[in-house]
Structure formats: structure tokens, C-alpha cells
Design an enzyme around this catalytic site. Structure first.
Site, PDB file in Angstrom:
ATOM      1  N   GLU A 278       0.072  -8.159   1.878  1.00 14.99           N
ATOM      2  CA  GLU A 278      -1.158  -8.584   1.201  1.00 14.99           C
ATOM      3  C   GLU A 278      -1.366 -10.091   1.354  1.00 14.99           C
ATOM      4  O   GLU A 278      -2.490 -10.574   1.341  1.00 14.99           O
ATOM      5  CB  GLU A 278      -1.082  -8.200  -0.287  1.00 14.99           C
ATOM      6  CG  GLU A 278      -2.428  -8.071  -0.962  1.00 14.99           C
ATOM      7  CD  GLU A 278      -2.348  -7.392  -2.326  1.00 14.99           C
ATOM      8  OE1 GLU A 278      -3.140  -6.487  -2.583  1.00 14.99           O
ATOM      9  OE2 GLU A 278      -1.484  -7.765  -3.138  1.00 14.99           O
ATOM     10  N   HIS A 299      17.865   9.223  11.005  1.00 15.60           N
ATOM     11  CA  HIS A 299      17.653  10.586  11.511  1.00 15.60           C
ATOM     12  C   HIS A 299      16.166  10.893  11.672  1.00 15.60           C
ATOM     13  O   HIS A 299      15.791  12.032  11.901  1.00 15.60           O
ATOM     14  CB  HIS A 299      18.323  11.584  10.567  1.00 15.60           C
ATOM     15  CG  HIS A 299      19.808  11.379  10.491  1.00 15.60           C
ATOM     16  ND1 HIS A 299      20.718  12.164  11.159  1.00 15.60           N
ATOM     17  CD2 HIS A 299      20.540  10.417   9.858  1.00 15.60           C
ATOM     18  CE1 HIS A 299      21.938  11.719  10.927  1.00 15.60           C
ATOM     19  NE2 HIS A 299      21.863  10.656  10.142  1.00 15.60           N
ATOM     20  N   LYS A 414     -12.881  -0.349  -2.666  1.00 12.03           N
ATOM     21  CA  LYS A 414     -13.387  -0.180  -4.036  1.00 12.03           C
ATOM     22  C   LYS A 414     -14.902  -0.023  -4.026  1.00 12.03           C
ATOM     23  O   LYS A 414     -15.459   0.821  -4.719  1.00 12.03           O
ATOM     24  CB  LYS A 414     -12.996  -1.387  -4.903  1.00 12.03           C
ATOM     25  CG  LYS A 414     -11.510  -1.494  -5.163  1.00 12.03           C
ATOM     26  CD  LYS A 414     -11.197  -2.653  -6.082  1.00 12.03           C
ATOM     27  CE  LYS A 414      -9.710  -2.923  -6.130  1.00 12.03           C
ATOM     28  NZ  LYS A 414      -9.375  -4.161  -6.807  1.00 12.03           N
TER      29      LYS A 414
HETATM   30  O1  PA5 Z   1      -1.332  -8.582  -6.000  1.00  8.08           O
HETATM   31  C1  PA5 Z   1      -2.383  -8.278  -6.528  1.00  8.08           C
HETATM   32  O2  PA5 Z   1      -3.168  -9.136  -6.946  1.00  8.08           O
HETATM   33  C2  PA5 Z   1      -2.771  -6.824  -6.714  1.00  8.08           C
HETATM   34  O3  PA5 Z   1      -1.802  -5.960  -6.222  1.00  8.08           O
HETATM   35  C3  PA5 Z   1      -2.961  -6.528  -8.185  1.00  8.08           C
HETATM   36  O4  PA5 Z   1      -1.767  -6.775  -8.873  1.00  8.08           O
HETATM   37  C4  PA5 Z   1      -3.398  -5.094  -8.394  1.00  8.08           C
HETATM   38  O5  PA5 Z   1      -4.577  -4.824  -7.673  1.00  8.08           O
HETATM   39  C5  PA5 Z   1      -3.640  -4.809  -9.854  1.00  8.08           C
HETATM   40  O6  PA5 Z   1      -4.609  -5.658 -10.381  1.00  8.08           O
HETATM   41  P1  PA5 Z   1      -4.781  -5.803 -11.937  1.00  8.08           P
HETATM   42  O7  PA5 Z   1      -3.556  -6.444 -12.479  1.00  8.08           O
HETATM   43  O8  PA5 Z   1      -5.997  -6.652 -12.138  1.00  8.08           O
HETATM   44  O9  PA5 Z   1      -4.971  -4.418 -12.495  1.00  8.08           O
END
Ligand code: PA5
Length: 424
Positions: A278, A299, A414
Site C-alpha cells: 500500500e 509443496h 469503493k
Molecule cells: O492503511 C490504511 O490506511 C488502511 O488499510 C485503513 O487502515 C483501512 O482502510 C481501514 O480504514 P479505517 O480505519 O478508516 O476504517
């Protein structure tokens, strides 16, 4: 606690040539001047964390252990991966504990959600909802379902005592609910993003509720700060590892395969996949993180690593002192032809599998391997290791000249999903 072994890279790295760039990036991290610098709060967090809240977390964790058989941790992505990675790493699978932890709010799967509802029926539960925005759909959907379950089971008053909210200080949809209902709440700092938040209340409350010593974890974090904020790349394994990731990608290796030989480390790899994927996967750049748990996956994926396309390098996470060990038993009847292992320890056997594979993949397979030697599975080591990976990632990602701390790409699914779901 964590040591970088560069003996299996298939080339001799000369870190001196990167020192100027490392120094420049080091200043960007420490002085918080790099891209996305408003999300560099994790850098001084090992010392700057809110001590009053930290004490409150320990008290709440103890209360959860007294009031519940099951803790539902409701969150997704950065709001749950770190806690699960830590708890699995430190306690191991099938740990004997009075409190069972179930992770919800990370899927729309009807089967998964209904099965959890059926499983917790009649059992004492508490719930920790974790969401910075409060509007993450997977989490909000599960929170409504499990909140109603708890309210039905205990009544609204007692339900309030069993629900703990970790969210933004002011913004988001959960804060007004906290103010209205009076749930005990904890803060996700503005300047620490989800994938760095395991060191905040996001990770600390579930980790402490699991009975883990979070003081030790913070000590590990602090000692790692001292070790991995050293500017000289030759004396900083996190910077070396960060540089090596880029050097290997420049050699055409676009995939980093995290390898563990301990099933209870598989979520450390899941957490790392989010941290690195990410942070780096943007502007058409970045390493694709992948993971395997060996020897199980030897495996299945072992064939590809050994003889497939040369697009990957491996990063092995190996633990020196396992949580458990035993001697392989002797048997007079050697029909199974396993007597040659009699009286050897299972950990030794696992280590030989790792060493044999390392040689096969590097020497014959010509796949470079980075080895990260982890001392043990303590809370201290976990805190130490987490900061190592944070600093390495910051070094790698800034070397790529991107903002490591945003994730604009995750909004696209989203948008489409909301359209299909009929959300305004
Ligand atoms: O690293 C990030 O920002 C995301 O993985 C968020 O943690 C995830 O989308 C969850 O978001 P939120 O804490 O607003 O529910």
C-alpha cells in the site's frame, strides 16, 4: 533482535555508494520533510506516545479479560492486521488462553459473518471497533450487526460497558456515537496512518487484551528507534534492507516473497504485504509483496521459485528461539524409515529445511535471498521488529520518490461498489 544477513544475495553489496542518498532520505524521515510528512507521526511515537491513554489501555484490557470469553476485534486493513500479526507472533497458534479473539469487520462474506454470530451465541463477548474514518463499509456493517447482538444479549446499558471504540480524536462517524452513547474510546493519531498504527491504541488494546506485555513491546520499539535512526548505512540494518529492496528491483526483480517457516508468522507477512504494497504500489512503481509459509508452500510454490521466471527475490523471516520445541521420538519399528531423526529437535529439523531450501533457491535457482534473523517471539522483539520494517520501508519508498503514506488507489473500488449498492 533482528539481524540482516546479506550472504545469499548473489552479489556483494557496497552500501558506501548509497550513503549520500541515504543521508538525504534520513533527514527527510527524521526532520519530517519528505512527501506525506503529515503522516510521519510514527517516527517519534516510541517516546511521544500518550502515557495516560497507554495506562487506560492496560486497564481496559484487563476489564475485557474479566468480562468476556471472546473479544471481537472489528476492523480492516491497518485497523486489524497489525494486532493479529502481533498476537499470532507472540502467542503462537492454539495458545491456551481464557480470552479468544475473533477478527470481524474485514469482509462482506455472509457465511463468515453469520458463522461468527452463531459461534458467539450464548457466550460472553466484548467488542473493540477500530476505524479511523468510521465509514469503512466492511467494518461499519459488522459493527452494526455485532453491536445489536451485544445489545440484545446484555441490554443497552451493559452493552455500553462491553464496547470499546478506537477512532479519530474528532473526525469520522464513530466519534459522535462515542459522545452520544458514552463508549470508552481510544485515539488513532492524525499523523499515523493505518498500516503504521499497530503501535497505537489500534494494536495495543487487542494486544494487551490478549494478555501480552505492551510495556515490553514499547521498550522494543524504543530500542529499535535508537538502532535504526543511525544515519550511517553501514551501521543501520533497516536502511541497508531498504536500499537492498531497491537495488534488487533495479535488477528486474519486481516481486518480494516473504518466507517464513513458522505458521504463526504468516500474519506478520500479511501485515508486511499491506505495509509495503500500500505504501509503494503507486505511480506505476513499487515491489509486489507476496508471501509463503514453508515448508508447507514448498509443496506448492517451491517449484515456481526454483525454476520459474526470474522476477522475484525472497526475504526470509527466521526465528532462532521458537515458542515450543520437542525431541523427535525413537521407535523400534522403523517401517516409516524416520529413525534417522530420532532424538533430533523439531526446530533443528525445521532449520535444516530452511537452510537446504536457501541453498537450492540461491545456488541452483539463482534467486537472491535476504535473511532476517529474528531472535525470539517476545513482545519486546515484536516492537523492535516493527520499527525496523517501518524505517526500511520509509527508506525504500523515498528512494522511489513517491509519497509512501497515502493510498489514493483504494478509493476506486469503493466508488464502483457504492454505485452498485445504491449509496448516495
Ligand atoms: O492503511 C490504511 O490506511 C488502511 O488499510 C485503513 O487502515 C483501512 O482502510 C481501514 O480504514 P479505517 O480505519 O478508516 O476504517
Amino acid at each position: 533482535m533482528i539481524k540482516l544477513n546479506t550472504d545469499h544475495l548473489l552479489f556483494e553489496p557496497d552500501f558506501n555508494q548509497y550513503q549520500d542518498e541515504v543521508s538525504r532520505i534520513h533527514r527527510m524521515i527524521i526532520d519530517k520533510t519528505g512527501k506525506g510528512n503529515d503522516f510521519l507521526g510514527w517516527v517519534d511515537w516510541p517516546f511521544a506516545y500518550d502515557k495516560e491513554e497507554f495506562d487506560r489501555i492496560k486497564v481496559a484490557a484487563q476489564r475485557i479479560r474479566e468480562q468476556a470469553d471472546i473479544l471481537l476485534v472489528c476492523g480492516i486493513g491497518g485497523s486489524y492486521l497489525g494486532a493479529k500479526a502481533a498476537i499470532d507472533f507472540i502467542k503462537g497458534n492454539y495458545a491456551q488462553d481464557d480470552l479468544e479473539i475473533i477478527y470481524v469487520g474485514n469482509t462482506f462474506s455472509s457465511t463468515e459473518i453469520v458463522r461468527v454470530l452463531k459461534y458467539i451465541e450464548g457466550k460472553d463477548v466484548a467488542l473493540n471497533v477500530i476505524s479511523k474514518s468510521g465509514s469503512t463499509t466492511e467494518t461499519a456493517l459488522a459493527f452494526r450487526i455485532f453491536r445489536q447482538h451485544i445489545e440484545k444479549q446484555y441490554g443497552k446499558g451493559e452493552a455500553t460497558n462491553r464496547i470499546y471504540v478506537t477512532t479519530d480524536k474528532e473526525r469520522g462517524l464513530l466519534r459522535p456515537l462515542v459522545n452520544k452513547v458514552g463508549y470508552e474510546s481510544f485515539i488513532i493519531p492524525d499523523d499515523i496512518g493505518g498500516r503504521f498504527s499497530v503501535i497505537t491504541a489500534v494494536g495495543l488494546l487487542p494486544i494487551a487484551a490478549a494478555g501480552i506485555d505492551i510495556d515490553a513491546m514499547m521498550n522494543g520499539l524504543q530500542d529499535a528507534y535508537k538502532a535504526f535512526t543511525v544515519e550511517n548505512v553501514n551501521h543501520n540494518d533497516a536502511y541497508k534492507y531498504g536500499v537492498l529492496r531497491r537495488v534488487l528491483q533495479e535488477k528486474g526483480l519486481d516481486v518480494e516473497m516473504f518466507v517464513t517457516y513458522e505458521p504463526h508468522l504468516s500474519f506478520v507477512a500479511e501485515w508486511l504485504k499491506q505495509l509495503d504494497g500500500e505504501s509503494e504500489g503507486k505511480e506505476g512503481k513499487g515491489i509486489l509483496p507476496h508471501s509463503v509459509t514453508n515448508s508447507t508452500d514448498l509443496h506448492s510454490m517451491g517449484q515456481y521459485v526454483q525454476e520459474g521466471k526470474k522476477i522475484l527475490f525472497e526475504t526470509i523471516l527466521t526465528v532462532h528461539e521458537p515458542l515450543e520445541d520437542m525431541e523427535f521420538p525413537s521407535d523400534n519399528d522403523d517401517t516409516d524409515q524416520m529413525e534417522y531423526l530420532a532424538s533430533k529437535s523439531l526446530h533443528w529439523v525445521n532449520q535444516q529445511a530452511m537452510l537446504g531450501t536457501l541453498e537450492a533457491h540461491t545456488v541452483e535457482g539463482q534467486v537472491p535471498n535476504i535473511v532476517l534473523e529474528i531472535k525470539d517471539n517476545s513482545a519486546y522483539t515484536f516492537g523492535y521488529m516493527v520499527f525496523f520494517f517501518f524505517m526500511a520501508l520509509a527508506m525504500s519508498a523515498y528512494k522511489l520518490d513517491i509519497n509512501p503514506f497515502d493510498q489514493p488507489g483504494v478509493e476506486v473500488y469503493k466508488r464502483n461498489m457504492f454505485k452498485l449498492l445504491g449509496k448516495e
